[in-house]
Design a protein around this motif. Structure first.
Motif, PDB file in Angstrom:
ATOM      1  N   SER A 239       0.861  -1.177   0.000  1.00 32.38           N
ATOM      2  CA  SER A 239       0.000   0.000   0.000  1.00 32.38           C
ATOM      3  C   SER A 239       0.893   1.220   0.000  1.00 32.38           C
ATOM      4  O   SER A 239       0.598   2.229   0.628  1.00 32.38           O
ATOM      5  CB  SER A 239      -0.919   0.010   1.219  1.00 32.38           C
ATOM      6  OG  SER A 239      -1.813   1.100   1.172  1.00 32.38           O
ATOM      7  N   MET A 256       2.717  -1.070  -7.835  1.00 38.38           N
ATOM      8  CA  MET A 256       1.602  -1.977  -7.625  1.00 38.38           C
ATOM      9  C   MET A 256       1.452  -2.945  -8.798  1.00 38.38           C
ATOM     10  O   MET A 256       1.168  -4.128  -8.619  1.00 38.38           O
ATOM     11  CB  MET A 256       0.302  -1.181  -7.428  1.00 38.38           C
ATOM     12  CG  MET A 256       0.363  -0.145  -6.325  1.00 38.38           C
ATOM     13  SD  MET A 256       0.789  -0.861  -4.728  1.00 38.38           S
ATOM     14  CE  MET A 256       0.932   0.611  -3.740  1.00 38.38           C
ATOM     15  N   GLY A 259       3.873  -5.645  -8.481  1.00 42.22           N
ATOM     16  CA  GLY A 259       3.441  -6.584  -7.456  1.00 42.22           C
ATOM     17  C   GLY A 259       2.435  -7.581  -7.986  1.00 42.22           C
ATOM     18  O   GLY A 259       2.506  -8.783  -7.681  1.00 42.22           O
ATOM     19  N   ARG A 260       1.494  -7.102  -8.776  1.00 44.46           N
ATOM     20  CA  ARG A 260       0.496  -8.014  -9.354  1.00 44.46           C
ATOM     21  C   ARG A 260       1.141  -9.010 -10.314  1.00 44.46           C
ATOM     22  O   ARG A 260       0.754 -10.183 -10.362  1.00 44.46           O
ATOM     23  CB  ARG A 260      -0.578  -7.208 -10.078  1.00 44.46           C
ATOM     24  CG  ARG A 260      -1.499  -6.431  -9.146  1.00 44.46           C
ATOM     25  CD  ARG A 260      -2.700  -5.873  -9.898  1.00 44.46           C
ATOM     26  NE  ARG A 260      -3.621  -5.207  -8.987  1.00 44.46           N
ATOM     27  CZ  ARG A 260      -3.620  -3.914  -8.714  1.00 44.46           C
ATOM     28  NH1 ARG A 260      -2.717  -3.126  -9.291  1.00 44.46           N
ATOM     29  NH2 ARG A 260      -4.484  -3.394  -7.876  1.00 44.46           N
ATOM     30  N   VAL A 272      -1.709  -6.566  -3.481  1.00 41.05           N
ATOM     31  CA  VAL A 272      -1.823  -5.129  -3.721  1.00 41.05           C
ATOM     32  C   VAL A 272      -3.126  -4.664  -3.095  1.00 41.05           C
ATOM     33  O   VAL A 272      -4.206  -5.098  -3.483  1.00 41.05           O
ATOM     34  CB  VAL A 272      -1.787  -4.816  -5.222  1.00 41.05           C
ATOM     35  CG1 VAL A 272      -1.995  -3.322  -5.454  1.00 41.05           C
ATOM     36  CG2 VAL A 272      -0.469  -5.269  -5.830  1.00 41.05           C
TER      37      VAL A 272
END
Length: 327
Positions: A239, A256, A259-260, A272
């Motif tokens: 976050s 993000m 991260g995915r 995420v």
């Protein structure tokens, strides 16, 4: 009524105190007389329309929501014809979402977003809870799946979300490590952190200990480094983006996105974080507050006409915990 309005994206100077009509509630809405509001990083991003991709949701040419602010606490002044669970005079708090409107003397809010505020908190403390508190709650309980005995690391433990996350992680039964700067070590320790890492002296991603949940609220470490701080089967909750200072097309969204992409390729869970405003989470925060598990920390308070200065402080001075607006 008085309100902080904005008609073009830009710095705090684009915010002005103006007289605007007092809103009237739709059938499913509650009219709140605002007693306090609070600032979030969201507010300065929305003010500047930054990153530029965010303007797809906020308004492509100018802010769609003319009155800024999304966290609010106050008393119900009036209710729409279809509202059943809330009455005039009730003390409430809410996250208004992208509709904004908290930096004003009155605001209309859908009943589904409004909850009774914690009885043991001041309006200023209650206003500090909604967005930051829900982020901490969802990040730890839902995304992190924190259980008693888990080792949790909070990167950004002295910020608005971080100070609440440390307290909530302790309430969930975790052993908590907070990461912050030297001047905030005592604050984070006072919130219940079992261990505090001063990032100006030590790199938590290279320490010997490993954590079941790493909650990153800053975005100042690579995914590889954050994974080093986690156990082989631990959870990394993203976050972050706190170090992003503006001026790009996508901003922290790129972290993000990585991260995915990484999540299905590694044993560790990479989540995420995303949240939506709603009463259920606010009710949970109220229960924790009234049980003594959760007390928002207020760094500074400003009157309504000094919202531009408050946002300037939030942007540039590394505020500790929460900055609030009082009416």
């Amino acid at each position: 009524m008085k309100a902080i309005v904005q008609d073009r994206y830009g710095p705090p100077e684009t915010l002005t105190l103006a007289d605007v009509p007092t809103p009237r509630p739709n059938p499913d809405e509650v009219l709140i007389r605002v007693e306090a509001a609070s600032l979030n990083a969201y507010d300065w991003h929305a003010m500047r329309g930054d990153p530029r991709m965010a303007r797809l949701a906020l308004g492509r040419v100018r802010p769609r929501a003319r009155i800024r602010g999304r966290d609010v606490a106050g008393r119900v002044e009036d209710v729409g014809a279809d509202v059943q669970g809330i009455r005039p005079g009730d003390a409430v708090f809410a996250d208004l979402g992208d509709a904004n409107g908290a930096f004003a003397e009155y605001v209309c809010v859908p009943e589904a977003l409004v909850a009774p505020r914690p009885a043991n908190l001041t309006p200023q403390q209650a206003a500090a809870l909604p967005l930051a508190g829900v982020t901490a709650l969802v990040g730890l309980r839902d995304a992190g799946r924190v259980e008693p005995g888990h080792r949790v690391l909070v990167n950004g433990a002295s910020g608005g979300v971080g100070t609440l996350a440390v307290q909530l992680a302790k309430a969930l039964g975790a052993t908590v490590t907070g990461v912050c700067s030297t001047r905030n070590v005592d604050l984070v320790r006072s919130l219940g952190a079992d261990h505090v890492v001063d990032y100006t002296r030590d790199d938590f991603t290279r320490a010997a200990g490993r954590h079941d949940v790493v909650f990153d609220l800053v975005g100042n470490r690579s995914l590889t480094a954050l994974r080093r701080a986690s156990t082989p089967t631990g959870t990394l909750v993203l976050s972050g983006g706190g170090v992003y200072r503006g001026g790009s097309l996508v901003g922290p969204v790129w972290l993000m996105a990585r991260g995915r992409l990484l999540a299905p390729l590694v044993r560790q869970r990479v989540v995420v974080l995303s949240t939506t405003p709603g009463r259920d989470h606010l009710d949970t925060l109220r229960a924790h507050a009234e049980a003594g598990h959760l007390t928002p920390v207020i760094d500074r308070a400003y009157p309504l006409d000094e919202v531009p200065e408050a946002i300037r402080y939030l942007e540039g001075e590394h505020a500790r915990a929460k900055v609030v607006i009082t009416l």
